[in-house]
Design an enzyme around this catalytic site. Structure first.
Site, PDB file in Angstrom:
ATOM      1  CB  CYS A 140     -17.272 -32.955  -5.224  1.00 53.88           C
ATOM      2  SG  CYS A 140     -15.966 -33.653  -4.243  1.00 53.88           S
ATOM      3  CG  ASN A 170     -15.959 -32.891  -0.548  1.00 55.36           C
ATOM      4  OD1 ASN A 170     -15.547 -31.853  -1.063  1.00 55.36           O
ATOM      5  ND2 ASN A 170     -16.959 -32.932   0.307  1.00 55.36           N
ATOM      6  N   GLY A 171     -12.663 -32.074  -1.505  1.00 62.34           N
ATOM      7  CA  GLY A 171     -11.777 -31.143  -0.814  1.00 62.34           C
ATOM      8  C   GLY A 171     -10.712 -30.654  -1.748  1.00 62.34           C
ATOM      9  CG  MET A 218      -3.573   3.130   7.589  1.00 66.07           C
ATOM     10  SD  MET A 218      -5.348   3.417   7.507  1.00 66.07           S
ATOM     11  CE  MET A 218      -5.520   4.232   5.943  1.00 66.07           C
ATOM     12  CD  GLU A 260     -16.407  -9.799  10.575  1.00 71.29           C
ATOM     13  OE1 GLU A 260     -15.250  -9.526  10.335  1.00 71.29           O
ATOM     14  OE2 GLU A 260     -16.805 -10.943  10.882  1.00 71.29           O
ATOM     15  CE  LYS A 282      -7.305  -8.095   8.908  1.00 71.92           C
ATOM     16  NZ  LYS A 282      -7.611  -8.088  10.311  1.00 71.92           N
ATOM     17  CB  CYS A 322      -7.712   8.939   7.003  1.00 77.32           C
ATOM     18  SG  CYS A 322      -6.238   7.892   6.977  1.00 77.32           S
ATOM     19  CB  CYS A 342      -6.038   2.030  12.604  1.00 78.82           C
ATOM     20  SG  CYS A 342      -5.682   2.816  11.039  1.00 78.82           S
ATOM     21  CB  CYS A 393      -7.383   7.501  14.655  1.00 78.91           C
ATOM     22  SG  CYS A 393      -7.851   8.454  13.217  1.00 78.91           S
TER      23      CYS A 393
END
Lengths: 1474, 460
Positions: free
Chosen positions: A11, A232-233, A480, A896, A942, A1107, A1113, A1118
């Site tokens: 909030c 808040n939290g 993997m 990413e 993860k 693969c 990896c 690889c």
């Protein structure tokens, strides 16, 4: 708790107070305005009008109340209270009166509170209670003296009395404060409560709150503020805190209430309320019982101290002492609190929520989430500041004095001789040990291999887990995903702790970084009774302590000696007894008997430390699962009311890694003695002929690795101290029966109610027989080979086992359909391995001809490749996937790490661009090149963890895409540093929708119990699509324990999300996607039936690209050139566009065939049709309850809107865009625009930058083509994703996230008057910036320049964690920084002005070093700095910089140059390509 | 580990051709320590270990490679001997290129790990250090008769003895080992290596009865009544014929006749050989490993010329590539695409040549297999003095099977259930007699599995 309708909330919040305690109506008006101005931090229900709740906690408006009472003919006495009550019916008033009377109180008047229901939305109106005020006076002299206490007692009794009533709730019952709140938007609160418009409604302070709940089924009573706080939290450790309050309750004694009254006050915590409400309950309870306001506050939300050597020793003593009584209510928190006399605000230890304050010349203190929520003229502001991590600010209304953090700390630490108490009483086990890890006699067993077999310590566990731990002191890393069945479905031996899946933070709370933010973490554990925590005395200091819960023989012996009457060290408060946890038969009853004997020993024999020991295991006796024992003992001791007396230690062979340790800690042990891992290690090292010293070092590694692992598991949930993690039950239990869970793990979520004690016992029998009774002479290897991590024939099933991969390869390389059929047959006939295998499809229609089914091209549109970054995979793989997906009309995902600009606009452009926590390469043109922007909150492999691309993988290409230099290690932090809560996510979604209004914004979550709640919140934050990833998602590198033990199968999360969205009427506004090991058409059809409209493929796509599931990896080895940057390996890449096209064609055709056989024409029609699924007819399947998967709710099952439009239409910037358009059309038309801005104008600059990027790419426009000269306080995300050619000058201040993802241009923030000490901007500035310049003449908040990789910035002071994870760019800080400067900083430079010469202590020295620049060697740097200062003066007229320049010769000595240790060459001017 | 980019695959040293042709000793040298370590260190340690997956015995290959790389021979020995009854033999005779090494991840362009050679190394190195396979120190009162002493039987005996079960082994020949002794020439597998294993079994308590032909010297029904269980590992010893004219001509022999004859000659100077190829032209028909063994044996026996004729092409030869190369090195000639049509004899019925038809291979069909097509009118003749037929073997299906209600299928193969139990519940069978002529490794597997099933039943 019902997962579908449960909720989490975040909030906007704050407080406003008259420092001199002068009531006025203006105070109220201002508070309401401030609240209104944070509307964007709340959410609006689907009816467009019901808020999630907002409210005000006000000082008692004496004048007003007296008037309204008088109007009703009651003249109030000096002492009166007004209770605000929500009731179901008038009859309840009578009960209220009765209870008051009983408590010596008199109800003198009841008043129906005037309300205007037209101010409400439809949802809110449906559930509105009757709102009444009860006027109360004391009934006797005695009552007068303890008026407030009796009011509290009365309220608690009433709450207990009406606990089953739906609406009954008492917002406040006090003589000092009153709450006006409800399911109303802040803009309508005054309209709804006409009282608030009355001029004589005068108050001197107000706590205000605006709620953002993840669900749309809010209730009136959930609105904040509560009776003493507004929060808040999110309290991550809430389950532990609640459990511990119950434990503490056992020993309460109070000066204020009699024991009988205390009894009536119970339970302290109202059942079924939110985390914040529980915090409020407990805080209020402490205050009501006479605990000091500040002490109570800092006990519940302490500052970090354990690993913070910079903290004052006496203050540390205060906290260390307090920690014996209280554990932190841990999690992101900005809390405003009051007891009527004091009012204060406090920030969590990690500074994860914003709290900003101003003090004005008319003696007002305003604290709120944002600056500029009141249009206070700059000249009236005396001070503008912010709370830093762990800080508190207070106000003593009685004396009109502001108490800053230091004042409060001084008061607290000097209140008692804490240091003396501790010195004399607190004993660390380590004190009594001469040399640790030297004695190994406990670790020798003649039947070691039998024990290893029993505890499932296989050859693989020894080789892959224990050996690396012993060798390196770190948890082993793998790659993997996890492709094995859930423990409950497995047909091989599995650990009982495998049934527990770790919880992790996503969206509503952030995970934290246990490595870079170690300063807030601690694993301290203690032994001894929890005494009456209300009282402060030396008693609490009597504790035995250990810095780690993982004991070794020496500490064990010390601990035992303290509780052994025959030893000289014996103290009765540590009297111990060892209970064997072995049994012969009848597990359930044996467990109960054991528990009974323990309770008896505690009650009758004064046993205080209970050792649960499974070492008696032999060929006759089996060990009960230690986690059952711990869970049951913990619950039973609490039920018996003696939990507070006892500390529990598990002596067990079951524990040999961090996950299993965390499970026991989560269910209440104080410490663990994992003898089998030591024993295995000693055996392992036996032949190595190590010196004692070397052996000791290796054994110590075990403790080190498990400690680090526990910290990581805690941090995934955003919990920083072990004491808050203990009892937190932060696991999903999958596949045990509800009987077991109710007995042992009550506070955890149970999914797939399944195996009961008898089934478990059967398993134990089997394991025991195999380990002890069957002779194994035919085996030379005395332990099982394993197969849990890597495939072994006849071992655990692996969904991507070698034959599956081989068949897949032969199918896609040949394009022959019979090869696919072979693959499909192998996959579909694998047996009952994964959740979806337990279902068959039963159609309600006749089969149709396949010609009637939608084309494969239509189906392709629903396919996406999962996010895999260039970095984790090779450029060839990345591009081939993109090209193939584009070719068939599906989508590829950049992952990413940016994407080569040359690919934008071509057939190699990824339609989906990912925004992850590292923000690598996220530039305006990157965002603009996408049709879908995916915010990765968590990753299946993860969840709750960050990542790291080691320097050796950062090739020149990758470095250029990620805006850094080759060879620099790149860290992705666990949280997005601009998403610590749901309203933060809403802000990021808003940012992205500004910069690219044409793209859909999607949010990727990982399956876990409660993901439905999160999904609902994400939908309310205006995401267009939500992805539910399964636990089996892959990774380039992650600790094995994360790959294995966090996250649930997608089936469970998907259906929960689907149903939760439906329950909240949100399903239509958002679409769902799932991914996780999807392989064949059958998988797709089942996923659709469970609610998915589109489908992601990660590992499958990689497999098609060649693969082979080698799981190397992370080693950069690889062999097929997929997951590597090595040029030699990449030559072996066999992936082609055709292979992928073949694969998706096979699958789409497979789907079409299934659809035809079911009689359905398209996927759309089967989305959410879980009624077509039926549990297979199988004896084993009957053991499990699949009800949650088959649960069906009414309502639409698919998304029906084009886009989920934010409430905020961004009109301000849209109008600006119109004005500057001529300059975009022709950059020669330079423009300067003068304008006012306020905090409601968020993400300013993003929309214009996006528009420019659309035409010009990241090159943007020539410098300062468009210049804004703004006045006021800008909203959040000022200059987000700013592009070249835009300059924004602000006279005033800015809020959080200034320059987020900035790529070019310039932002300049200056206060009107530099002579006052002003904080000029909020938290997390320049997050992921890739370029541009920022100049601020004032200080800024926490995490300044976090993950900056290219911006140049000059500011005059920062909060904690500045320059965290920075990889590039230059930062100059002309003032004090907070602690933990430069944690994880692997690139870039910083110049720090440090007149007090104490900066180095505040620096995180792991990766960086500070150097002086007044040497000949630093000639270049010195004059570079000078140039920057001159530039700063030019842009801002900074007085400070000007003064430094004037005295440069002397002042240069006060500068530090900070750079990463392993950066050889300093890239002095990254801006110019150096 | 994962050192495959720094080191190439390297096979063990072969002895010089001229030298090795002078004797029947093994042609490969065993790896030395450092080479074995370097070669093992190349292993990727795959998450999906394809080698292990392809190995019929499911040998824990990656695990012992890791231990070899880490120079922990003791442990490697333990793991390697855990699943395999005689790893040093398998390392020598198993067609690794078709199994573990063929499936090795690194076989795609990097060169597979030299699994077989390392396997041999581990045991040989272990033996050198004094390591020995372990057997149960205490024998139970259970007794099993093992019929035959070939790989299946030796494997069964090994695992039975490890479980503490007494074993009586009945071998009709004068020496134990079956195919390992008489079928595989010494240049591939030296006989001491086989004897070493047999001796250990005897040392562990096995009673070895040589020259005991079941059905003649001992009766199966007697054994059935005397023992708790029987394991039949009687192999497939009936040689397949080409079904062409004059097949029974003089100087036309089966592969087994040649190999056994030669081996017996090596074992004992007093033995009088039946087949003498010295100075003669020899044609071997067949393309399998046995054909290769005959070719190379003939060369060592001093044949003037040796030609191996095979009806398919080089590509489609079933024998291992390695053996083909070795045979070529040693001077063998090959005549591919040659399908025998008839055997030409002289007046006293001795072979003088073979008439062949030329063939071509068809294009691969859907399943990727090519078949053989005969070219009409392509007859040609190859002159020869001695003809060896290496066309495979079938089970013999002796009478005592039916007598003891052990069912066989139409091809004479003994039928068993998943526990390798025959239709007579006391009798188990495995290896070639059940499966038809196959690999040593499958025989070893079946012997092992049968032994496990027997001990599970007997020691319940």
């Amino acid at each position: 708790m019902d997962l579908l309708t449960s909720f989490r909330d975040n909030c906007g919040f704050g407080l406003l107070a008259s420092i001199k305690n002068v009531p006025s109506h203006k105070n109220l008006e201002d508070a309401v305005i401030a609240l209104e101005r944070m509307m964007h931090r709340g959410a609006i229900a689907a009816d467009g009008k019901s808020g999630d709740g907002s409210g005000l906690l006000l000082s008692m408006p004496d004048k007003f109340m007296r008037r309204v009472a008088l109007e009703k003919g009651v003249e109030l006495s000096d002492m009166f209270a007004v209770g605000m009550v929500f009731i179901d019916n008038e009859a309840q008033i009578e009960t209220i009166k009765e209870v008051c009377e009983k408590n010596d109180l008199k109800v003198v008047l009841t008043r129906e509170v005037p309300t205007e229901v037209s101010a409400l939305g439809e949802f809110a109106l449906k559930v509105i209670p009757i709102i009444m005020q009860i006027f109360i006076t004391p009934n006797s002299l005695l009552a007068t003296k303890r008026f407030e206490s009796l009011l509290y007692l009365t309220r608690k009794e009433l709450e207990e009395h009406f606990k089953s009533s739906d609406k009954f709730y008492i917002p406040s019952l006090s003589s000092r404060v009153i709450a006006y709140k409800g399911l109303v938007m802040p803009t309508h609160i005054k309209e709804f409560y006409p009282d608030l418009q009355e001029r004589d409604f005068e108050i001197s302070f107000c706590l205000f709150h605006q709620r953002f709940s993840t669900n749309t089924l809010p209730q009136w009573k959930l609105a904040q503020p509560f009776r003493s706080i507004a929060h808040n939290g999110e309290i991550n450790s809430i389950e532990a805190n609640r459990f511990n309050v119950d434990v503490k309750t056992e020993s309460f004694e109070s000066d204020v209430f009699t024991p009988e009254e205390l009894d009536r006050l119970l339970p302290v915590l109202q059942k079924g309320s939110s985390d914040s409400a529980s915090l409020d309950n407990f805080f209020e309870f402490l205050i009501a019982n006479g605990v000091d306001f500040f002490r109570a506050a800092r006990s519940l939300i302490p500052a970090p101290w354990q690993n913070s050597p910079h903290v004052d020793s006496k203050l540390r003593a205060f906290y260390e002492y307090t920690s014996a009584c209280y554990e932190a209510w841990d999690g992101p928190a900005a809390v405003s609190l009051t007891d009527g006399r004091y009012i204060g605000c406090i920030l969590d230890r990690n500074g994860l929520r914003p709290a900003k304050y101003i003090i004005t010349s008319d003696d007002k203190l305003l604290i709120s989430s944002e600056y500029g929520v009141l249009d206070t003229p700059e000249e009236e502001i005396i001070e503008r500041g912010r709370l830093q991590s762990g800080q508190m600010i207070g106000l003593d209304l009685k004396f009109g004095k502001i108490l800053k953090d230091e004042d409060i700390n001084n008061y607290l630490k000097n209140a008692h001789p804490y240091d003396k108490w501790l010195n004399e009483n607190m004993v660390y086990l380590q004190e009594h040990i001469d040399t640790t890890f030297m004695n190994t006699s406990d670790y020798e067993f003649c039947d070691l291999s039998k024990r290893q077999r029993y505890f499932n310590i296989t050859h693989e566990v020894i080789e892959e887990i224990i050996e690396p731990i012993v060798k390196d002191g770190k948890e082993p890393v793998g790659s993997m995903g996890d492709d094995t069945p859930l423990a409950c479905f497995s047909d091989v031996q599995r650990n009982f702790t495998d049934f527990f899946k770790q919880k992790f933070a996503q969206v509503t709370n952030p995970p934290i970084d246990p490595y870079r933010e170690k300063v807030v973490m601690s694993l301290n554990t203690g032994f001894g009774e929890v005494k009456n925590v209300i009282e402060t005395s030396v008693e609490h200091a009597k504790r035995l302590k250990s810095v780690s819960p993982i004991l070794m023989q020496e500490k064990m012996e010390v601990l035992l000696a303290f509780g052994d009457p025959s030893k000289p060290r014996y103290r009765k408060q540590y009297k111990n007894r060892t209970f064997s946890t072995t049994f012969e038969s009848d597990l359930e009853n044996s467990l109960e008997k054991l528990v009974e004997s323990i309770i008896k020993a505690v009650k009758e024999d004064g046993v205080r430390v209970v050792f649960l020991d499974d070492r008696a295991l032999n060929d006759k006796y089996k060990a009960m699962p230690m986690v059952f024992v711990v869970g049951r003992v913990n619950e039973a001791l609490l039920e018996a009311g003696v939990r507070s007396l006892v500390s529990i230690v598990a002596v067990t062979g079951e524990i040999f890694d961090a996950h299993s340790s965390a499970v026991l800690l989560g269910y209440g042990v104080n410490a663990i003695y994992p003898y089998m891992i030591y024993a295995t290690a000693v055996k392992l090292l036996e032949n190595k002929k190590l010196s004692r010293y070397a052996l000791r070092y290796r054994l110590k590694n075990i403790q080190k690795a498990i400690n680090a692992g526990i910290l990581k598991i805690m941090s995934k949930m955003g919990i920083s101290t072990l004491s808050s993690y203990k009892n937190s039950a932060l696991f999903d239990v999958i596949g045990f029966s509800s009987n077991i869970v109710n007995k042992c793990f009550k506070n955890s979520h149970l999914l797939l109610d399944g195996l009961d004690f008898c089934d478990v016992e059967e398993k134990i029998e089997k394991y025991h027989k195999k380990a002890f009774l069957e002779s194994h002479p035919h085996r030379l290897l005395k332990v099982d080979i394993g197969g849990f991590y890597n495939y072994v024939k006849n071992g655990e099933y692996h969904a991507f086992e070698p034959n599956v991969i081989k068949d897949l390869h032969s199918a896609v390389s040949s394009s022959k359909v019979q090869n696919y059929l072979k693959f499909k047959e192998r996959v579909n006939s694998r047996g009952l391995r994964l959740v979806r295998d337990f279902f068959e499809i039963k159609s309600d229609r006749e089969a149709i001809s396949i010609d009637k089914v939608e084309s494969k091209e239509e189906i392709f549109k629903r396919f996406a490749s999962a996010a895999m970054s260039l970095g984790s995979i090779s450029p060839e793989t990345h591009e081939t996937i993109a090209e193939a997906m584009n070719k068939i009309g599906a989508s590829s995902n950049s992952g990413e790490g940016g994407e080569d600009k040359a690919r934008y606009g071509t057939n190699k452009n990824s339609k989906i661009k990912q925004i992850a926590s590292g923000r690598f390469g996220v530039t305006p043109s990157y965002l603009r090149s996408a049709t879908e922007l995916q915010i990765k909150i968590a990753q299946g492999a993860k969840p709750g963890e960050g990542g790291q691309l080691p320097g050796h993988k950062v090739t020149p290409l990758i470095a250029s895409l990620r805006y850094t230099v080759p060879g620099v290690t790149l860290i992705s932090p666990p949280p997005h540093h601009d998403i610590y809560s749901i309203e933060d996510l809403a802000q990021l979604i808003f940012d992205l929708k500004q910069v690219n209004p044409d793209a859909k914004v999607t949010v990727k979550l990982v399956s876990t119990a409660g993901v439905g709640t999160i999904a609902a919140g994400v939908a309310k934050a205006y995401a267009d699509r939500i992805i539910i990833s399964g636990n089996d998602g892959g990774t380039g590198a992650a600790p094995l324990s994360s790959i294995k033990f966090a996250g649930n199968p997608w089936e469970l999360g998907l259906i929960e999300a689907h149903n939760a969205l439906k329950a909240n009427s949100l399903r239509e506004s958002v679409s769902l996607q799932t991914d996780g090991g999807l392989k064949t058409g059958l998988d797709i059809v089942k996923a659709a039936m469970l609610g998915a409209e589109s489908f992601g493929f990660g590992t499958g796509v990689l497999a098609v690209m060649g693969c082979k599931f080698l799981r190397v990896c992370h080693l950069n080895k690889c062999t097929v050139g997929v997951a590597t940057q090595d040029e030699v390996l990449r030559e072996h890449f066999v992936g082609t566009v055709d292979r992928l096209v073949n694969y998706f064609t096979f699958i789409a055709e497979d789907v079409r065939e299934i659809l035809a056989s079911l009689g359905y024409e398209n996927i759309e029609d089967i989305v959410g049709r879980n009624d077509l699924l039926k549990v297979v007819d199988d004896e084993f399947a009957k053991k499990f309850d699949f009800g949650s998967i088959l649960q069906r709710l009414d309502g639409k099952s698919t998304c029906s809107v084009e886009s989920n439009e934010p409430f905020d239409k961004s009109e301000f910037e849209k109008s600006m865009l119109k004005i500057v358009y001529p300059a975009i059309e022709d950059p020669k038309n330079k423009m300067v625009i003068d304008k006012e801005i306020c905090n409601l104008n968020r993400s300013f600059g993003a929309r214009i930058s996006g528009e420019i990027a659309k035409y010009y790419g990241d090159k943007g426009l020539p410098d300062s083509t468009i210049t804004f000269r703004l006045k006021g306080v800008a909203g959040q995300s000022l200059g987000a994703f700013l592009i070249n050619g835009l300059s924004i000058y602000i006279e005033g201040a800015a809020n959080d996230y200034v320059g987020k993802g900035m790529n070019g241009g310039k932002i300049v923030v200056t206060p009107r008057d530099q002579s006052r000490k002003f904080s000029c901007a909020g938290n997390t500035l320049l997050y992921g910036a890739t370029g541009g310049k920022l100049f601020i003449t004032g200080s800024v908040g926490e995490r300044f320049a976090v993950r900056n990789s290219g911006a140049l910035a000059i500011v005059e002071g920062t909060g904690d964690h500045a320059c965290e994870y920075m990889t590039g760019g230059t930062v100059v800080i002309l003032g004090r920084t907070g602690v933990n400067f430069g944690a994880g900083m692997t690139g870039g430079l910083a110049f720090i002005y440090d007149r007090e010469h104490d900066f180095v202590d505040r620096m995180n020295q792991e990766l960086i070093e500070a150097k002086r620049i007044d040497t000949n060697e630093a000639d270049e740097e010195r004059y570079y700095l000078k140039k920057l200062l001159i530039k700063h003066v030019q842009e801002t007229n900074s007085l400070k910089a000007d003064w430094i320049l004037e005295n440069f010769r002397e002042e240069v000595r006060n500068f530090w140059l900070v750079k990463p240790k392993d950066m050889m060459k300093i890239p002095l001017n990254p801006d110019e390509g150096d | 580990m994962q050192n495959f980019l720094n080191y190439d695959r390297s096979e063990p040293q072969k002895r010089n051709v001229l030298k090795r042709l002078k004797d029947f000793n093994e042609i490969y040298e065993v790896f030395n320590k450092s080479k074995a370590q370097v070669q093992a260190d190349r292993c990727v340690q795959c998450g999906d270990p394809y080698c292990l997956n392809a190995c019929p015995l499911s040998n824990f290959i990656p695990q012992w490679l890791k231990k070899t790389s880490g120079k922990d021979i003791d442990f490697a020995f333990k793991i390697s001997n855990d699943t395999s009854p005689f790893p040093e033999i398998m390392g020598r005779v198993c067609p690794q290129d078709r199994l573990c090494e063929g499936d090795c991840t690194l076989n795609d362009g990097y060169g597979a790990i030299t699994i077989g050679s390392i396997e041999t190394f581990i045991s040989e190195e272990g033996f050198k250090k004094g390591l020995k396979p372990k057997f149960s120190t205490k024998l139970t009162d259970k007794r099993v008769a093992v019929i035959g002493s070939g790989p299946a039987s030796l494997s069964a005996a090994t695992f039975l003895l490890r479980s503490g079960i007494n074993v009586d082994m009945f071998e009709k020949d004068d020496r134990a080992g079956g195919l390992l002794t008489y079928g595989i020439p010494g240049f591939k597998l030296e006989k001491d290596v086989v004897k070493r294993r047999v001796d250990w079994l005897v040392e562990a308590g096995m009673n070895l009865h040589v020259n005991s032909d079941v059905g003649k010297d001992v009766l199966l029904e007697d054994l059935v009544s005397k023992y708790d269980a029987i394991f039949l590992g009687i192999g497939a010893t009936k040689w397949n014929k080409a079904r062409i004219e004059n097949e029974d001509a003089k100087n036309s022999y089966s592969a087994m006749e040649l190999l056994k004859d030669v081996q017996k000659g090596i074992f004992s100077d007093s033995y009088e050989k039946k087949i003498d190829v010295k100075g003669k032209n020899v044609v071997v028909i067949g393309g399998g490993d046995t054909a290769m063994d005959c070719v190379r044996t003939s060369i060592r026996e001093g044949a003037l010329s040796v030609t191996c004729a095979y009806r398919r092409d080089e590509e489609n030869m079933p024998g291992s590539k390695k053996e083909f190369v070795n045979a070529t090195e040693e001077g063998a000639e090959f005549s591919f695409n040659s399908s025998p049509k008839r055997i030409i004899t002289d007046e006293d019925g001795s072979v003088t040549g073979v008439e062949f038809l030329q063939t071509v291979m068809t294009e691969p069909d859907e399943s990727g297999r090519s078949s053989v097509k005969i070219i009409d009118g392509s007859e040609f003749i190859v002159q020869t003095d001695i003809l060896i037929m290496a066309l495979g073997f079938s089970p013999l299906n002796p009478e005592f099977l039916a007598k003891n209600s052990v069912k066989t299928d139409s091809r004479g193969k003994i039928e068993v259930n998943e526990a390798f139990q025959t239709s007579n519940e006391k009798i188990y069978a495995g290896g070639d007699c059940h499966r038809g002529a196959h690999l040593v490794v499958t025989a070893a597997l079946e012997g092992r599995e049968a032994a496990m099933a027997i001990s599970k039943k007997l020691l319940r």
